[in-house]
Scaffold this motif. Structure first.
Motif, PDB file in Angstrom:
ATOM      1  N   PRO A 103       0.827  -1.199   0.000  1.00  0.00           N
ATOM      2  CA  PRO A 103       0.000   0.000   0.000  1.00  0.00           C
ATOM      3  C   PRO A 103       0.866   1.255   0.000  1.00  0.00           C
ATOM      4  O   PRO A 103       2.000   1.235   0.473  1.00  0.00           O
ATOM      5  N   ASN A 104       0.325   2.296  -0.528  1.00  0.00           N
ATOM      6  CA  ASN A 104       1.024   3.584  -0.589  1.00  0.00           C
ATOM      7  C   ASN A 104       1.137   4.158   0.812  1.00  0.00           C
ATOM      8  O   ASN A 104       0.185   4.722   1.342  1.00  0.00           O
ATOM      9  N   GLU A 105       2.330   4.002   1.437  1.00  0.00           N
ATOM     10  CA  GLU A 105       2.451   4.420   2.835  1.00  0.00           C
ATOM     11  C   GLU A 105       2.410   5.939   2.998  1.00  0.00           C
ATOM     12  O   GLU A 105       1.845   6.457   3.942  1.00  0.00           O
ATOM     13  N   ALA A 106       3.073   6.644   2.086  1.00  0.00           N
ATOM     14  CA  ALA A 106       3.187   8.097   2.247  1.00  0.00           C
ATOM     15  C   ALA A 106       2.491   8.791   1.074  1.00  0.00           C
ATOM     16  O   ALA A 106       2.784   8.508  -0.072  1.00  0.00           O
ATOM     17  N   THR A 107       1.570   9.661   1.358  1.00  0.00           N
ATOM     18  CA  THR A 107       0.916  10.416   0.292  1.00  0.00           C
ATOM     19  C   THR A 107       1.134  11.896   0.532  1.00  0.00           C
ATOM     20  O   THR A 107       0.841  12.414   1.604  1.00  0.00           O
ATOM     21  N   VAL A 108       1.704  12.513  -0.483  1.00  0.00           N
ATOM     22  CA  VAL A 108       1.908  13.957  -0.443  1.00  0.00           C
ATOM     23  C   VAL A 108       1.223  14.529  -1.676  1.00  0.00           C
ATOM     24  O   VAL A 108       1.482  14.067  -2.794  1.00  0.00           O
ATOM     25  N   ARG A 109       0.352  15.513  -1.464  1.00  0.00           N
ATOM     26  CA  ARG A 109      -0.384  16.107  -2.581  1.00  0.00           C
ATOM     27  C   ARG A 109       0.489  17.150  -3.268  1.00  0.00           C
ATOM     28  O   ARG A 109       1.107  17.992  -2.623  1.00  0.00           O
ATOM     29  N   VAL A 110       0.535  17.069  -4.594  1.00  0.00           N
ATOM     30  CA  VAL A 110       1.381  17.968  -5.375  1.00  0.00           C
ATOM     31  C   VAL A 110       0.993  19.434  -5.153  1.00  0.00           C
ATOM     32  O   VAL A 110       1.852  20.311  -5.054  1.00  0.00           O
ATOM     33  N   LYS A 111      -0.308  19.697  -5.009  1.00  0.00           N
ATOM     34  CA  LYS A 111      -0.768  21.093  -4.872  1.00  0.00           C
ATOM     35  C   LYS A 111      -0.249  21.742  -3.582  1.00  0.00           C
ATOM     36  O   LYS A 111      -0.217  22.969  -3.460  1.00  0.00           O
ATOM     37  N   ASN A 112       0.162  20.911  -2.606  1.00  0.00           N
ATOM     38  CA  ASN A 112       0.663  21.459  -1.334  1.00  0.00           C
ATOM     39  C   ASN A 112       2.183  21.638  -1.308  1.00  0.00           C
ATOM     40  O   ASN A 112       2.742  22.087  -0.311  1.00  0.00           O
ATOM     41  N   LEU A 113       2.855  21.264  -2.397  1.00  0.00           N
ATOM     42  CA  LEU A 113       4.314  21.346  -2.418  1.00  0.00           C
ATOM     43  C   LEU A 113       4.770  22.802  -2.559  1.00  0.00           C
ATOM     44  O   LEU A 113       4.175  23.580  -3.317  1.00  0.00           O
ATOM     45  N   PRO A 114       5.851  23.170  -1.877  1.00  0.00           N
ATOM     46  CA  PRO A 114       6.371  24.550  -1.978  1.00  0.00           C
ATOM     47  C   PRO A 114       7.184  24.746  -3.253  1.00  0.00           C
ATOM     48  O   PRO A 114       8.401  24.949  -3.220  1.00  0.00           O
ATOM     49  N   LEU A 115       6.479  24.654  -4.392  1.00  0.00           N
ATOM     50  CA  LEU A 115       7.126  24.785  -5.695  1.00  0.00           C
ATOM     51  C   LEU A 115       6.602  26.034  -6.398  1.00  0.00           C
ATOM     52  O   LEU A 115       5.510  26.534  -6.094  1.00  0.00           O
ATOM     53  N   ALA A 116       7.372  26.497  -7.385  1.00  0.00           N
ATOM     54  CA  ALA A 116       6.907  27.618  -8.205  1.00  0.00           C
ATOM     55  C   ALA A 116       5.597  27.220  -8.877  1.00  0.00           C
ATOM     56  O   ALA A 116       5.407  26.053  -9.265  1.00  0.00           O
ATOM     57  N   LYS A 117       4.707  28.169  -9.034  1.00  0.00           N
ATOM     58  CA  LYS A 117       3.344  27.896  -9.514  1.00  0.00           C
ATOM     59  C   LYS A 117       3.343  27.139 -10.848  1.00  0.00           C
ATOM     60  O   LYS A 117       2.663  26.119 -11.003  1.00  0.00           O
ATOM     61  N   LYS A 118       4.126  27.624 -11.827  1.00  0.00           N
ATOM     62  CA  LYS A 118       4.126  26.997 -13.155  1.00  0.00           C
ATOM     63  C   LYS A 118       4.652  25.554 -13.083  1.00  0.00           C
ATOM     64  O   LYS A 118       4.159  24.660 -13.758  1.00  0.00           O
ATOM     65  N   PHE A 119       5.667  25.348 -12.243  1.00  0.00           N
ATOM     66  CA  PHE A 119       6.240  24.009 -12.089  1.00  0.00           C
ATOM     67  C   PHE A 119       5.220  23.077 -11.436  1.00  0.00           C
ATOM     68  O   PHE A 119       5.019  21.941 -11.867  1.00  0.00           O
TER      69      PHE A 119
END
Length: 826
Positions: A192-208
């Motif tokens: 099972p997928n132990e760790a889930t991190v949502r891409v929209k919550n990542l501290p990345l530049a908006k376009k990236f």
């Protein structure tokens, strides 16, 4: 003493065993005939089976006494119903009864005794005991027509014990009708997928972030673990995870975000040119949308031809994709400043540190990069490492480890003969290509074999579209195969184990036609790397790995294990760390290369403390000083003119001295470079025909084994077809005319042949035309990529010859080398 009587009713008789203390071998076996009487069925004749010619009978009364004295009377199931009823009626007449039992019919047939139950072995719709099953299995192995080793027989016995199915186990010996239920060795499950991190919550530049969201809303498990371990906070990481789990994006996320945050450019380093080309194409297409430029550093492409693919090679790009040597060349050439500010260094396939030939150079490159870019974030990626904790500590990085497959893999073991392989591979590949995953992708197959020649031979023998793929092909040819496979238009690629760490083909099935690399068995690390290419989460629901060992086969007399035994070891094996150790010659090369990036002895010491290899720096510096490769004054160290040439050209010390001595002797540059490096990847185009005519095993490689002996022998040539004889005579007269004592194994033939290739290039022939010329005149062929590579290396060596000649004031040699270099470049 426990005494049992076991009976089995046949048509006209009841066979009776007397069993003492549950022993499998009975005390006696007798045949009982029952006859009706006024009192019911009674024993009539009891013949004891002694194996002697004279029959031996016992009186009925003695038999009845035996029955009365027995602790247990048993009647085996499955006998003749009428005779069973008579036997039970007879017992009843003597106030006796029998328990119905299930026995092993194979034991019974051999006049032995054993019970069977639900845990016994299934065979031909009945149950037999483990001992009989083992006997039948060994009989099947002996009659299979192949020489199975002890380990293989033991493995088959384990399969029998595990499956409790003799039919299934024996089917592994004859794969005519492919049935995955019979050939499956095991299944490596997903978790099972132990760790889930949502891409929209990542501290990345908006376009990236928006670009990543187009592909997925959540990160894959290893990516999530990496983010949680500080990926986007600039932490150095060593990421160990199976192929296709998403490691590449970890490096990209750090590198691209660091670029957008103005922290410096990204270096993405890989071991192979083919992989660098693919990554360059992917990054160019993907990140140009963010306004980022990409370039490639794979060492100078020195041979000009119309087939060369044009690529950006500027060091001013935002993303530089390179081979280890391509980027190290800039450092060794004292051009580190041209790289500019580095924000991220991603090193893929970092387990190459343990490679015997190239490991020291990767070790040195990492040390030098950590020195010239101390503020950069370093991301190290690997699918297979035996000692990840030790690696992470030495690399100064946090370990991010994810041990699960992204999709399940079924691993199959298919014992077969050499002449069955093409048919079986075709069948497996056709079945795979006929299926589509839930992601709507067709199943495609990578077939690994042990040589380039076999890539072509096997691809041509399959009854489904297949293409060979290996480093001997030109860049243009490889690119064509990559594109067709990526589009799903090519069902099969046949490649070599040497490309295990290579191009990212999205295959659902991996088939091991051979378990060797050349004539050496592949390692567990290689096997895991190669099998890990089966099944991609973006494309497939599952992966399939098939091993096709030939029982009894080995590739050299030095190998004690046979191929099917190696297959079992690989499937069961654990990785062993070879460690990163190398000799003094390699240490000297790395010290010399490191002096190209620093003039401080203390900094030099710091660089080498970051490396895996053990260095006695004072001793090595002193040795290099005595060679006049570097100068040391107090705490300052610098390369001499000679030393700069050696470092920039990746020359081992021994090779540097060969060039210097040849230059001082004023040898011709052509002779110098062809003695430095032979072109030995030449093949007899008609090897099979020559072998058949002479009734010998003719090696296909020209400069291998007994091939030259055969061509050198005039009597042998007289037996050849007139056309082939003429080609061989041309070859012999042009290349086998030296008077050396060791001829034809003195090296003169290789040197003259290498010279021929360079002379043809000087006549403005491109590699394709050179090969055609060799085929027409000598019946000798080669691969374009090998000719490209040889000419590229010849140009580099000629450049070194020119520069070393100038250092030693040999102006004529230098000018001749310069002119020759230009002609070879084209």
């Amino acid at each position: 003493m426990t005494l049992w009587v076991l009976s089995y009713a046949e048509k006209s008789k009841v066979v009776v065993m007397t069993i003492k203390d549950r022993m499998k071998q009975p005390l006696s076996v007798a045949e009982l005939q029952i006859k009706g009487s006024s009192k019911g069925p009674r024993p009539h004749k009891i013949r004891v089976l002694t194996g002697k010619k004279n029959e031996e009978f016992i009186p009925p009364q003695q038999f009845i006494e035996l029955l009365r004295s027995a602790n247990r009377i048993m009647l085996a199931e499955g006998g003749d119903p009428a005779n069973e009823e008579s036997f039970l009626e007879m017992l009843k007449g003597f106030q006796l009864s029998a328990d119905r039992v299930k026995i092993c019919k194979h034991c019974w047939f051999n006049r032995r005794f054993n019970f069977v139950n639900s845990k016994s072995i299934k065979y031909h719709d009945e149950l037999i005991c483990a001992d009989c099953a083992k006997e039948e299995l060994l009989r099947a192995v002996r009659s299979a027509g192949s020489q199975y080793g002890e380990k293989s027989v033991y493995f088959l016995e384990q399969v029998l014990h595990k499956t409790r199915d003799l039919d299934r186990t024996i089917r592994m010996l004859s794969p005519e009708r492919l049935d995955p239920e019979f050939t499956r060795y095991d299944t490596i499950r997903t978790s099972p997928n132990e760790a889930t991190v949502r891409v929209k919550n990542l501290p990345l530049a908006k376009k990236f972030r928006e670009m990543l969201l187009q592909k997925s809303e959540t990160l894959l498990p290893v990516q999530a673990l990496s983010v949680e371990a500080g990926l986007l906070e600039g932490k150095n990481q060593f990421v160990v995870s199976a192929t296709a789990t998403g490691k590449t994006l970890i490096g990209e996320m750090a590198g691209v975000q660091n670029l957008l945050d103005k922290k410096g450019k990204m270096l993405y380093l890989v071991p192979l040119v083919a992989l660098a080309n693919q990554k360059y194409d992917q990054f160019t297409e993907r990140y140009s949308k963010l306004g980022l430029t990409s370039s490639i550093k794979i060492g100078a492409i020195l041979i000009k031809t119309s087939q060369r693919v044009k690529m950006n090679t500027s060091p001013n790009a935002d993303i530089i994709v390179g081979t280890y040597e391509g980027v190290d060349h800039m450092l060794r050439s004292e051009n580190a400043d041209f790289l500019g500010k580095i924000g991220t260094v991603v090193i893929d396939e970092v387990h190459m540190l343990e490679d015997l030939e190239r490991g020291h150079r990767l070790d040195g490159l990492i040390g030098r990069l950590r020195y010239v870019a101390p503020e950069a974030q370093f991301i190290y990626l690997s699918a297979t490492v035996a000692n990840p904790e030790g690696y992470a500590k030495k690399l100064g990085a946090r370990l991010v480890r994810y041990e699960h497959r992204p999709v399940p893999i079924d691993r199959h073991l298919l014992f077969c003969q050499e002449n069955e392989k093409a048919k079986l591979i075709s069948q497996l590949a056709k079945e795979e290509y006929s299926m589509r995953s839930s992601k709507k992708h067709r199943g495609q197959t990578i077939v690994f074999t042990n040589s380039r020649r076999n890539c072509h031979k096997l691809a041509g023998a399959l009854s489904i579209r297949a293409s060979p793929y290996h480093a001997g092909l030109s860049q243009y040819e490889r690119k064509k195969v990559e594109t067709l496979f990526a589009k799903g238009e090519l069902p099969v690629v046949v490649t070599t184990a040497a490309l295990a760490a290579g191009v990212d083909f999205p295959a659902s099935q991996v088939i091991f036609e051979s378990l060797a690399m050349g004539i050496d068995w592949i390692s567990v690390q290689d096997f895991l790397q190669m099998s890990g290419r089966a099944g991609r989460p973006d494309y497939h629901d599952r992966g399939v790995v098939v091993l096709m060992p030939v029982p009894g086969k080995s590739y050299s007399s030095a190998q004690s294990d046979t191929e099917e035994e190696v297959a079992i070891k690989l499937l069961q094996g654990e990785m062993l760390s070879a460690g990163v150790e190398y000799g003094e010659a390699e240490q000297l090369e790395e010290v010399l290369a490191s002096v190209a990036v620093t003039s401080s002895v203390q900094d030099l010491r710091n660089i080498h403390s970051l490396m895996f290899g053990g260095f006695d720096l004072d001793k090595l510096v002193s040795r290099l000083q005595s060679y006049r490769f570097l100068e040391k004054k107090g705490n300052k160290v610098s390369l001499t003119r000679f030393g700069k040439i050696i470092a920039a050209h990746f020359l081992p010390v021994s090779k540097a001295f060969l060039i210097r001595d040849a230059v001082l002797a004023e040898n011709s540059p052509l002779k110098i470079v062809t003695n430095l490096e032979f072109f030995d990847a030449a093949y007899f185009k008609y090897a099979n025909q020559i072998g058949s005519s002479l009734h010998v095993n003719m090696p296909s490689r020209v400069f291998q084994g007994a091939a030259l002996d055969i061509v050198f022998d005039g009597e042998s040539l007289s037996h050849l077809d007139i056309k082939i004889r003429e080609l061989m005579l041309n070859f012999a007269s042009d290349f086998l005319t030296c008077t050396c004592r060791d001829s034809p194994y003195c090296g003169c033939a290789e040197q003259k042949f290498s010279e021929k290739i360079i002379r043809l290039r000087m006549e403005r022939l491109d590699p394709t035309q050179i090969i055609r010329n060799l085929e027409d005149k000598y019946g000798i062929s080669a691969y374009q990529g090998d000719v490209f590579g040889y000419l590229d290396n010849a140009v580099r060596n000629l450049d070194a010859v020119e520069l070393i000649a100038r250092v030693h004031s040999k102006k004529e040699v230098a000018e001749e080398a310069k002119k020759l270099k230009k002609k070879v470049q084209g």
